[in-house]
Design an enzyme around this catalytic site. Structure first.
Site, PDB file in Angstrom:
ATOM      1  N   HIS A  44       2.261 -27.769  -8.152  1.00 41.23           N
ATOM      2  CA  HIS A  44       3.234 -27.078  -7.307  1.00 41.23           C
ATOM      3  C   HIS A  44       4.303 -28.033  -6.779  1.00 41.23           C
ATOM      4  CE1 HIS A  44       0.408 -23.600  -6.667  1.00 41.23           C
ATOM      5  NE2 HIS A  44       1.568 -23.030  -6.886  1.00 41.23           N
ATOM      6  N   CYS A  46       8.911 -28.483 -27.044  1.00 34.53           N
ATOM      7  CA  CYS A  46       9.092 -27.525 -25.948  1.00 34.53           C
ATOM      8  C   CYS A  46       8.131 -27.781 -24.792  1.00 34.53           C
ATOM      9  CB  CYS A  46       8.946 -26.090 -26.446  1.00 34.53           C
ATOM     10  SG  CYS A  46       7.303 -25.719 -27.072  1.00 34.53           S
ATOM     11  N   ASP A  48      -0.101 -29.467 -24.192  1.00 35.14           N
ATOM     12  CA  ASP A  48      -1.431 -29.324 -24.781  1.00 35.14           C
ATOM     13  C   ASP A  48      -1.723 -30.429 -25.786  1.00 35.14           C
ATOM     14  OD1 ASP A  48      -2.939 -27.178 -23.671  1.00 35.14           O
ATOM     15  OD2 ASP A  48      -1.382 -25.826 -24.377  1.00 35.14           O
ATOM     16  N   GLU A  79       0.142 -28.149 -30.990  1.00 32.22           N
ATOM     17  CA  GLU A  79      -0.580 -28.443 -29.744  1.00 32.22           C
ATOM     18  C   GLU A  79      -1.915 -29.103 -30.039  1.00 32.22           C
ATOM     19  OE1 GLU A  79       0.482 -24.851 -26.761  1.00 32.22           O
ATOM     20  OE2 GLU A  79      -0.284 -24.246 -28.715  1.00 32.22           O
TER      21      GLU A  79
HETATM   22  C1  PEP Z   1       2.701 -27.019 -24.344  1.00 26.94           C
HETATM   23  O1  PEP Z   1       1.472 -26.948 -24.514  1.00 26.94           O
HETATM   24  O2  PEP Z   1       3.331 -28.077 -24.330  1.00 26.94           O
HETATM   25  C2  PEP Z   1       3.486 -25.790 -24.154  1.00 26.94           C
HETATM   26  C3  PEP Z   1       4.802 -25.811 -24.149  1.00 26.94           C
HETATM   27  O3  PEP Z   1       2.792 -24.650 -23.922  1.00 26.94           O
HETATM   28  P1  PEP Z   1       2.158 -24.272 -22.496  1.00 26.94           P
HETATM   29  O4  PEP Z   1       2.575 -25.301 -21.510  1.00 26.94           O
HETATM   30  O5  PEP Z   1       2.634 -22.906 -22.178  1.00 26.94           O
HETATM   31  O6  PEP Z   1       0.689 -24.304 -22.813  1.00 26.94           O
HETATM   32 MG    MG Z   2       0.498 -25.092 -24.763  1.00 26.23          MG
END
Ligand code: PEP
Ligand code: MG
Length: 571
Positions: free
Chosen positions: A204, A501, A454, A430
């Site tokens: 947070h 991402c 991930d 991931e």
């Molecule tokens: C990630 O795992 O980097 C990702 C963009 O997906 P999330 O954070 O939604 O798991």
């Molecule tokens: Mg992810």
């Protein structure tokens, strides 16, 4: 944003320092100021006595009700005066102070003879246990419950309301961790930077700091020893807290960071390096309003539409029509632009009651993401139908990717479903297995998108939500960077795009490294777009490649950051 304080008040022994503490950088920017800390912890009563006589219990319930309502009202007033995520966080905490389940649990205990403070502590413990056992995002609710408990007990016992003091001069807030309601209420004119001992890049504290644009470093070792009033410099890009910095040097660093912030305000996209190498700077969003905000922040498109977040808390699968409406709203925010939609990433830290089992022993390694389609293949195909319908209605040509893919055959199977509907298939990287065999995955797919949040969790075997392990899930970990480089190179060999991402794409300095590795797009929160885009515009591709080389050669995140900073400074 900050003023440089004088060294007045520091004794001469301080001149032999400075001490530099390191942590995980979260929001770039440099600020210097005296340390403040949150007001001390509320003293909680023991769980025994004093017992309330039967004829006084109704009055005790009223006393509790009035205290809870006073806390809720104050939080709601602060919510009304705030905006964006801050307003949401404050309103959620206010709601919790009025939550019927919590209030009844306290009243029941008062009815059995407990005093209001004792009953509050016991009932809150019950809810904390419940949320903690649910894990993932729900576990974060435990922090809200503790915060509300402390506020109500403080109100009942005449202790000062816990939280962040309002300093007279611009100050740096240091804490173990910050309650969501405390961070949400911060005045960025008075609190100019944050550093915490705990917390990760997705805590947070980090989310609010990002929204307020406050330089922020989390998981900082040694922070406990920094006394209140000491002058510190927080560098949110380097991930350092310097105690008693050289004030001349500090002033220069603050000025340079302000200059960078001014360049950032000028960013309009599209993304490219100084010498014109195009890199799409895209946004991570969860719904139509988020997509419109991203367009206003000069995102070139959406690099990650987290569809599961649009349905958070729902117990029934949303009908195809409703899904199509939400997706169409996002596509419409970027007419003719790129939108990468991710199919439901339900499970683990994002449980969806209609898609996931509540009782998995190890949900991060369980049936999450694409794996939910093993149990209910219709969940995936109906979602793809909704995407195709939204694409047809809006004339968009979305790219569609699956989360939590581990094998080539899963990817091939998913790609077939996507192509059947005239859409463009890809998968998220991931799980390390995808990076290792990226070339084989790309035989079936049109693109890859690396989810570093991930990928770091699974590569370093460290829970991404654990503040204690935030150093392991640091996106600058060399093993993670090696997998990113390997994936990017597989994309380059066959001329297919490979984006990032995860949170790594929101770090302006790391963005240069990723581009040097051959990453073709970066997708991050709308609030990080200008920072990433503006930083890329200051370097040429050769420098990015050099930055990638030194980052990949480094032994640990700290030396990788230091080496890259040196390369970029020369550019
Ligand atoms: C990630 O795992 O980097 C990702 C963009 O997906 P999330 O954070 O939604 O798991
Ligand atoms: Mg992810």
């Amino acid at each position: 944003m900050s003023t440089t304080p004088t060294r007045a008040g520091l004794d001469s022994a301080d001149l032999s320092r400075p001490v530099v503490l390191t942590g995980t950088p979260v929001v770039p920017g440099v600020a210097v100021g005296p340390v403040i800390r949150p007001v001390g912890a509320v003293e909680l009563p023991s769980t025994e006595g004093p017992w309330i006589a039967e004829d006084e219990r109704a009055a005790e319930k009223d006393r509790f009700g009035a205290a809870a309502e006073a806390v809720a009202r104050r939080l709601a007033e602060r919510a009304a005066a705030a905006t964006g995520v801050s307003a949401e966080v404050l309103a959620t905490t206010a709601q919790l102070a009025r939550d019927r389940g919590l209030l009844s649990a306290v009243e029941q205990r008062i009815g059995e003879g407990s005093s209001a403070p004792v009953a509050t502590v016991a009932a809150a413990a019950q809810f904390v246990d419940l949320f903690t056992s649910l894990g993932g995002v729900m576990a974060e609710r435990a922090t809200d419950v503790r915060d509300v408990r402390d506020r109500i007990v403080a109100e009942l016992t005449g202790q000062g309301e816990p939280g962040v003091p309002t300093p007279g001069t611009p100050s740096v807030l240091l804490a173990d961790d910050l309650a969501p309601a405390d961070t949400a209420g911060l005045d960025p004119a008075r609190v100019i930077a944050l550093a915490t001992r705990l917390g990760g890049a997705t805590s947070h504290t980090a989310i609010i700091a990002r929204q307020l644009g406050l330089p922020c470093v989390v998981a900082v070792g040694g922070l406990d020893d920094v006394p209140e009033g000491a002058v510190v410099l927080v560098d949110g890009e380097a991930g350092t807290v310097t105690v008693d910095p050289d004030l001349q040097d500090a002033g220069a660093r603050v000025a340079a960071s302000r200059e960078a912030a001014a360049a950032l305000a000028q960013y309009r996209g599209p993304g490219s390096t100084r010498d014109g190498h195009a890199v799409q700077v895209l946004a991570n969003v969860q719904d139509g309003p988020g997509a419109r905000a991203a367009a206003a922040a000069h995102a070139e498109g959406v690099g990650l539409l987290r569809t599961e977040l649009a349905f958070f808390g729902r117990t029934e699968e949303p009908p195809v029509e409703e899904q199509a409406r939400i997706y169409a709203e996002v596509f419409a925010a970027f007419p003719g632009g790129k939108v990468v939609l991710r199919t439901l990433d339900a499970g683990s830290d994002k449980p969806l009651p209609f898609a996931t089992a509540p009782d998995e022993a190890n949900p991060a390694l369980g049936v999450r993401g694409l794996r939910t389609a093993r149990r209910d293949p219709g969940l995936l195909t109906r979602q793809l139908d909704a995407v195709a319908q939204a694409a047809q209605e809006t004339g968009a040509a979305p790219w569609v990717m699956a989360p939590m893919v581990a094998t080539v055959s899963e990817a091939a199977d998913f790609a077939a479903h996507v192509r059947e509907r005239g859409l463009v298939p890809g998968v998220m990287v991931e799980v390390p297995s995808v990076a290792v065999l990226a070339d084989r995955f790309l035989e079936h797919l049109d693109f890859l998108s690396i989810g570093t949040n991930d990928l770091s969790q699974y590569t370093l075997a460290a829970d991404r939500l654990s503040g204690d392990l935030a150093d392991l899930t640091d996106p600058w970990q060399p093993a993670l960077l090696a997998l990113v480089a390997q994936t990017a190179s597989a994309g380059q060999q066959v001329g297919k795009p490979v984006g990032v991402c995860g949170e790594a794409a929101a770090d302006p300095m790391l963005a240069c490294v990723l581009v040097g590795m051959g990453i073709t797009s970066l997708s991050c929160a709308a609030s990080s777009i200008a920072g990433v885009g503006a930083r890329l515009a200051t370097v040429d591709l050769t420098t990015c490649r050099e930055a990638a080389d030194v980052a990949l050669a480094a032994a640990d995140p700290q030396s990788a950051r230091a080496a890259v900073r040196e390369v970029l400074a020369k550019a």
